[in-house]
Motif scaffolding. Structure first.
Motif, mmCIF file in Angstrom:
data_model
loop_
_atom_site.group_PDB
_atom_site.id
_atom_site.type_symbol
_atom_site.label_atom_id
_atom_site.label_comp_id
_atom_site.label_asym_id
_atom_site.label_seq_id
_atom_site.Cartn_x
_atom_site.Cartn_y
_atom_site.Cartn_z
ATOM 1 N N PHE A 86 -64.404 100.295 -34.700
ATOM 2 C CA PHE A 86 -64.158 101.255 -33.621
ATOM 3 C C PHE A 86 -62.852 102.019 -33.832
ATOM 4 N N ILE A 87 -61.790 101.327 -34.279
ATOM 5 C CA ILE A 87 -60.535 102.053 -34.490
ATOM 6 C C ILE A 87 -60.659 103.023 -35.659
ATOM 7 N N ALA A 88 -61.445 102.667 -36.665
ATOM 8 C CA ALA A 88 -61.673 103.599 -37.779
ATOM 9 C C ALA A 88 -62.396 104.845 -37.275
ATOM 10 N N GLU A 89 -63.345 104.661 -36.368
ATOM 11 C CA GLU A 89 -64.078 105.800 -35.799
ATOM 12 C C GLU A 89 -63.152 106.707 -35.000
ATOM 13 N N PHE A 90 -62.373 106.134 -34.082
ATOM 14 C CA PHE A 90 -61.574 107.009 -33.228
ATOM 15 C C PHE A 90 -60.370 107.585 -33.948
#
Length: 126
Positions: A86-90
């Motif tokens: 998720f942090i890679a996505e955002f």
């Protein structure tokens, strides 16, 4: 500035710097209140908002996000994998925001758990 939880990040304390490194999430993921992928997503939304707030206060700042390193415990590793994804996505949504690469090297290649040599009680047999 040291914080233990995502919600403790104070954007105003980050803005005097040109670069800020965020390495947070482990303590949140160990919490009993984070039970499933939806809870992890909500935590990441809070993290993303903190970064947005930092960038609004200092548009030129570079933010480096360190993924959460693997744990020895699979129940936490499931949450860690979701969190890191998720942090890679955002992070892609913000300019000058980068994921620090290489944390996967700390994982055992077979299990994905924290490699024994990096744990508190490493196996003396090697």
């Amino acid at each position: 500035h040291k914080t233990l939880f995502v919600e403790d990040i104070d954007p105003e304390k980050c803005t005097a710097h040109r670069n800020v490194v965020l390495m947070v999430g482990t303590n949140n993921l160990k919490s009993k209140s984070i039970k499933n992928t939806g809870d992890v997503r909500m935590l990441c939304n809070t993290y993303a908002q903190k970064i947005k707030d930092i960038k609004q206060l200092n548009k030129r700042i570079r933010v480096f996000i360190v993924p959460v390193i693997p744990s020895r415990f699979e129940n936490i590793n499931c949450k860690i994998r979701d969190f890191n994804r998720f942090i890679a996505e955002f992070s892609q949504k913000f300019s000058n925001t980068h994921i620090v690469e290489g944390m996967g090297e700390l994982a055992d290649r077979t299990t994905g758990a924290l490699a024994t040599r990096f744990s508190r009680n490493p196996d003396p047999s090697g």
